[in-house]
Design a protein around this motif. Sequence first.
Motif, PDB file in Angstrom:
ATOM      1  N   ASN A   1       0.829  -1.211   0.000  1.00  0.00           N
ATOM      2  CA  ASN A   1       0.000   0.000   0.000  1.00  0.00           C
ATOM      3  C   ASN A   1       0.860   1.256   0.000  1.00  0.00           C
ATOM      4  OD1 ASN A   1      -2.415  -1.416  -0.011  1.00  0.00           O
ATOM      5  ND2 ASN A   1      -2.642  -1.388   2.222  1.00  0.00           N
ATOM      6  N   ARG A   2       1.940   1.217   0.760  1.00  0.00           N
ATOM      7  CA  ARG A   2       2.836   2.378   0.798  1.00  0.00           C
ATOM      8  C   ARG A   2       3.554   2.555  -0.535  1.00  0.00           C
ATOM      9  NH1 ARG A   2       5.528   3.957   6.457  1.00  0.00           N
ATOM     10  NH2 ARG A   2       3.948   3.180   7.901  1.00  0.00           N
ATOM     11  N   ARG A   3       3.937   1.448  -1.139  1.00  0.00           N
ATOM     12  CA  ARG A   3       4.581   1.547  -2.453  1.00  0.00           C
ATOM     13  C   ARG A   3       3.608   2.118  -3.481  1.00  0.00           C
ATOM     14  NH1 ARG A   3       7.424  -4.416  -2.114  1.00  0.00           N
ATOM     15  NH2 ARG A   3       9.400  -3.738  -1.170  1.00  0.00           N
ATOM     16  N   ALA A   4       2.341   1.724  -3.365  1.00  0.00           N
ATOM     17  CA  ALA A   4       1.326   2.237  -4.293  1.00  0.00           C
ATOM     18  C   ALA A   4       1.146   3.745  -4.140  1.00  0.00           C
ATOM     19  CB  ALA A   4      -0.001   1.527  -4.063  1.00  0.00           C
ATOM     20  N   LYS A   5       1.469   4.250  -2.954  1.00  0.00           N
ATOM     21  CA  LYS A   5       1.349   5.687  -2.697  1.00  0.00           C
ATOM     22  C   LYS A   5       2.633   6.437  -3.057  1.00  0.00           C
ATOM     23  CE  LYS A   5      -1.998   5.048   1.047  1.00  0.00           C
ATOM     24  NZ  LYS A   5      -2.251   5.210   2.509  1.00  0.00           N
ATOM     25  N   GLY A   6       3.625   5.713  -3.572  1.00  0.00           N
ATOM     26  CA  GLY A   6       4.846   6.359  -4.041  1.00  0.00           C
ATOM     27  C   GLY A   6       6.064   6.203  -3.160  1.00  0.00           C
ATOM     28  N   GLU A   7       5.947   5.506  -2.020  1.00  0.00           N
ATOM     29  CA  GLU A   7       7.113   5.278  -1.187  1.00  0.00           C
ATOM     30  C   GLU A   7       7.938   4.126  -1.760  1.00  0.00           C
ATOM     31  OE1 GLU A   7       6.588   5.329   3.105  1.00  0.00           O
ATOM     32  OE2 GLU A   7       4.501   5.923   2.814  1.00  0.00           O
ATOM     33  N   PRO A   8       9.256   4.234  -1.788  1.00  0.00           N
ATOM     34  CA  PRO A   8      10.084   3.174  -2.399  1.00  0.00           C
ATOM     35  C   PRO A   8       9.976   1.829  -1.689  1.00  0.00           C
ATOM     36  CG  PRO A   8      11.343   5.192  -2.102  1.00  0.00           C
ATOM     37  CD  PRO A   8      10.066   5.384  -1.345  1.00  0.00           C
ATOM     38  N   PHE A   9      10.151   1.830  -0.393  1.00  0.00           N
ATOM     39  CA  PHE A   9      10.178   0.614   0.417  1.00  0.00           C
ATOM     40  C   PHE A   9      11.044  -0.470  -0.226  1.00  0.00           C
ATOM     41  CE2 PHE A   9       7.365   2.045   3.637  1.00  0.00           C
ATOM     42  CZ  PHE A   9       7.550   1.150   4.682  1.00  0.00           C
ATOM     43  N   GLU A  10      12.297  -0.080  -0.476  1.00  0.00           N
ATOM     44  CA  GLU A  10      13.261  -1.012  -1.048  1.00  0.00           C
ATOM     45  C   GLU A  10      13.973  -1.757   0.081  1.00  0.00           C
ATOM     46  OE1 GLU A  10      15.903   1.145  -3.534  1.00  0.00           O
ATOM     47  OE2 GLU A  10      14.337   1.735  -4.965  1.00  0.00           O
ATOM     48  N   PRO A  11      13.947  -3.085   0.051  1.00  0.00           N
ATOM     49  CA  PRO A  11      14.587  -3.846   1.128  1.00  0.00           C
ATOM     50  C   PRO A  11      16.103  -3.833   1.012  1.00  0.00           C
ATOM     51  CG  PRO A  11      13.768  -5.337  -0.550  1.00  0.00           C
ATOM     52  CD  PRO A  11      13.305  -3.960  -0.946  1.00  0.00           C
ATOM     53  N   ILE A  12      16.772  -3.923   2.146  1.00  0.00           N
ATOM     54  CA  ILE A  12      18.217  -4.115   2.172  1.00  0.00           C
ATOM     55  C   ILE A  12      18.469  -5.612   2.070  1.00  0.00           C
ATOM     56  CG2 ILE A  12      20.326  -3.881   3.520  1.00  0.00           C
ATOM     57  CD1 ILE A  12      19.249  -1.260   2.454  1.00  0.00           C
ATOM     58  N   VAL A  13      19.154  -6.020   1.023  1.00  0.00           N
ATOM     59  CA  VAL A  13      19.388  -7.441   0.765  1.00  0.00           C
ATOM     60  C   VAL A  13      20.739  -7.848   1.336  1.00  0.00           C
ATOM     61  CG1 VAL A  13      19.617  -9.227  -0.991  1.00  0.00           C
ATOM     62  CG2 VAL A  13      17.974  -7.353  -1.313  1.00  0.00           C
ATOM     63  N   CYS A  14      20.728  -8.801   2.243  1.00  0.00           N
ATOM     64  CA  CYS A  14      21.955  -9.315   2.837  1.00  0.00           C
ATOM     65  C   CYS A  14      22.213 -10.721   2.301  1.00  0.00           C
ATOM     66  CB  CYS A  14      21.834  -9.347   4.362  1.00  0.00           C
ATOM     67  SG  CYS A  14      23.270 -10.072   5.175  1.00  0.00           S
TER      68      CYS A  14
END
Length: 243
Positions: free
Chosen positions: A23-36
């Motif tokens: 939902n946040r991504r749909a509103k334009g927030e990136p919400f990109e995970p940090i991949v380890c």
Amino acid sequence: MSWEYNNESAAQRKARIAREVENRRAKGEPFEPIVCEVKRGIPAKTFWGVAWGENLESYSDYEHRLPRGRTYLRGGNVFDLEINEGNVFAYVTGGEIYEVTIDIEPMFDEPWAELKQRIAGKVTNVVDLMAGDLGAGVMEAVTDRELGLFPSPSEIRFSCSCPDWADMCKHVASVMYAVGVRLDQQPELLFKLRGVDHHELIDHASTDADLSTDSDEAGILEAGELSELFGIDLGDPESAVGE
């Protein structure tokens, strides 16, 4: 957590948080995970990331909270990590989506000047530079627990929107480790975080150093080649100010 979620299962909670992220991504927030990608030990691969993790784990203040932080990071729970001068911010998912802020004091002029002096002239040749290895002397000085670039616990302040009373909750711990993952990719961010200019460190490390190769034909590394090698502009040191 709100009372209506008290009885939800782990699977239900995970699905709910996933929906909130979308939902946040749909509103334009990136919400990109940090991949380890490192599955055991310190969650980092390069010298810079591993050194950050080793410094973090050297402080007994943090030892009881760090293991959960590694688990959270490896589980893909850290999002939108930002590293700025004196500040780190990220979202961490758990029972809810939490906001984590970490404030780190800048490195003051005197210890920074002393650090530059300790590494002056310790870059020995172009081979070290091309390998991204500034030499043991430089690296030991930069990562020295008392006199190096890494912050001490007294220079760090944590804030998390979760209800955990501890200064370093598992969400904060996961973000602290995530900084090391980012340093694997962009080690210059460590200098930005401490409010110092990495151009100055390179300049002092190169002072009076032999930047030539063993081959006479190879010659000496020109300023333009240094710029290309490090991805920075060494031609005009003042151009870095304010970036």
